[in-house]
Write a protein that holds these residues in place. Structure first.
Motif, PDB file in Angstrom:
ATOM      1  N   ALA A   2       0.787  -1.028   0.446  1.00  0.00           N
ATOM      2  CA  ALA A   2      -0.174   0.135   0.098  1.00  0.00           C
ATOM      3  C   ALA A   2       0.885   1.526   0.372  1.00  0.00           C
ATOM      4  CB  ALA A   2      -1.135  -0.251   1.310  1.00  0.00           C
ATOM      5  N   CYS A  47      -5.913  -5.001  -7.725  1.00  0.00           N
ATOM      6  CA  CYS A  47      -5.698  -4.386  -6.621  1.00  0.00           C
ATOM      7  C   CYS A  47      -6.957  -4.649  -5.445  1.00  0.00           C
ATOM      8  CB  CYS A  47      -5.326  -2.586  -7.270  1.00  0.00           C
ATOM      9  SG  CYS A  47      -5.341  -2.050  -5.247  1.00  0.00           S
ATOM     10  N   PRO A  48      -6.935  -5.261  -4.582  1.00  0.00           N
ATOM     11  CA  PRO A  48      -7.551  -5.715  -3.738  1.00  0.00           C
ATOM     12  C   PRO A  48      -8.754  -4.678  -3.258  1.00  0.00           C
ATOM     13  CG  PRO A  48      -5.280  -5.734  -2.504  1.00  0.00           C
ATOM     14  CD  PRO A  48      -5.477  -5.737  -4.091  1.00  0.00           C
ATOM     15  N   TYR A  49      -7.413  -2.993  -3.513  1.00  0.00           N
ATOM     16  CA  TYR A  49      -8.579  -1.090  -3.439  1.00  0.00           C
ATOM     17  C   TYR A  49      -9.351  -0.483  -4.205  1.00  0.00           C
ATOM     18  CZ  TYR A  49      -4.592  -0.503   0.645  1.00  0.00           C
ATOM     19  OH  TYR A  49      -4.102  -0.664   1.730  1.00  0.00           O
ATOM     20  N   ALA A  52     -12.628  -3.524  -4.584  1.00  0.00           N
ATOM     21  CA  ALA A  52     -13.369  -2.920  -2.871  1.00  0.00           C
ATOM     22  C   ALA A  52     -13.906  -2.178  -2.960  1.00  0.00           C
ATOM     23  CB  ALA A  52     -12.442  -2.224  -2.005  1.00  0.00           C
ATOM     24  N   ARG A 137      -9.250  10.515  -1.868  1.00  0.00           N
ATOM     25  CA  ARG A 137      -9.806   9.461  -2.443  1.00  0.00           C
ATOM     26  C   ARG A 137     -10.870   9.607  -2.843  1.00  0.00           C
ATOM     27  NH1 ARG A 137      -9.873   8.939   4.230  1.00  0.00           N
ATOM     28  NH2 ARG A 137     -11.245  10.042   4.942  1.00  0.00           N
ATOM     29  N   ARG A 142     -11.346   3.120   1.887  1.00  0.00           N
ATOM     30  CA  ARG A 142     -10.072   3.051   2.105  1.00  0.00           C
ATOM     31  C   ARG A 142     -10.053   1.120   0.997  1.00  0.00           C
ATOM     32  NH1 ARG A 142      -6.534   6.286   1.915  1.00  0.00           N
ATOM     33  NH2 ARG A 142      -6.187   7.461   3.844  1.00  0.00           N
ATOM     34  N   ASN A 143     -10.044   0.218   1.439  1.00  0.00           N
ATOM     35  CA  ASN A 143     -10.711  -1.446   0.649  1.00  0.00           C
ATOM     36  C   ASN A 143     -11.704  -2.156   1.249  1.00  0.00           C
ATOM     37  OD1 ASN A 143      -8.620  -2.274   2.885  1.00  0.00           O
ATOM     38  ND2 ASN A 143      -7.081  -3.359   1.737  1.00  0.00           N
ATOM     39  N   GLY A 176      -3.429   3.178  -2.142  1.00  0.00           N
ATOM     40  CA  GLY A 176      -3.707   1.531  -2.207  1.00  0.00           C
ATOM     41  C   GLY A 176      -2.607   0.921  -3.143  1.00  0.00           C
ATOM     42  N   CYS A 177      -2.682   0.084  -3.475  1.00  0.00           N
ATOM     43  CA  CYS A 177      -1.395  -0.759  -4.982  1.00  0.00           C
ATOM     44  C   CYS A 177      -0.347  -0.104  -5.411  1.00  0.00           C
ATOM     45  CB  CYS A 177      -1.427  -1.630  -5.139  1.00  0.00           C
ATOM     46  SG  CYS A 177      -2.643  -3.099  -4.064  1.00  0.00           S
TER      47      CYS A 177
END
Length: 184
Positions: A2, A47-49, A52, A137, A142-143, A176-177
């Motif tokens: 992150a 990316c999980p972020y 999500a 953001r 976030r995620n 994020g990633c």
């Protein structure tokens, strides 16, 4: 891993680009530009972020487009090390997600480098003259799933840009990633 992008450099003018879209068309920044502002985001497929929040990105993009904001997303990740982010997978994801905006491939990463993109998602919100007004953001989640009543920070900021030409001075950076850079 992150990471977070730097704070908004108000008034910074983004370098133009021309990139291929998952829709089979080449897109420039001028093609994307909206009469009341422009939102360009760096995202990717794995990316999980991003995963999500993609439903909220799509929701907010649709709403912003009705306000005269042009919207596009760019994937710059190295597809050799992250094959889920290659152009063919981008086409699949664009369809799965129902993206209402161009999803562009930055194969040589020149756009991400010129823009100093840091992570996925990384949001760049511009006024009608393509001066940067928001680099914050999407929201506080976030995620994770958004809490009930979570403030739509990106949407509210870009609505303000559409109405006044200026973004909010207080901004919380995205997280994020990191962009997956190619080896030198």
């Amino acid at each position: 891993m992150a990471t977070t992008p730097p704070v908004c450099d108000f008034g910074w003018i983004a370098p133009d680009f021309t990139l291929p879209g998952t829709d089979g068309r080449d897109w420039s920044l001028q093609d994307i530009r909206g009469p009341n502002g422009t939102l360009v985001m760096f995202i990717c497929n794995h990316c999980p972020y991003v995963l999500a929040v993609i439903d909220r990105i799509v929701r907010d993009a649709r709403a912003l487009q009705t306000l005269g904001i042009g919207v596009a997303a760019i994937c710059s990740n190295d597809a050799r090390t992250h094959p889920d982010d290659d152009f063919e997978h981008m086409k699949v994801r664009a369809a799965e997600w129902g993206l209402p905006f161009p999803y562009l491939r930055d194969e040589d990463q020149s756009v991400a480098r010129a823009w100093v993109a840091a992570c996925t998602p990384d949001f760049f919100g511009f006024d009608a003259d393509l001066g940067l007004q928001y680099r914050g953001r999407l929201d506080e989640s976030r995620n994770a799933p958004a809490a009930p009543g979570a403030r739509r920070e990106l949407f509210e900021a870009m609505r303000q840009v559409a109405e006044t030409g200026e973004g909010p001075r207080a901004q919380v950076p995205s997280m994020g990633c990191s962009i997956k850079w190619k080896a030198a």
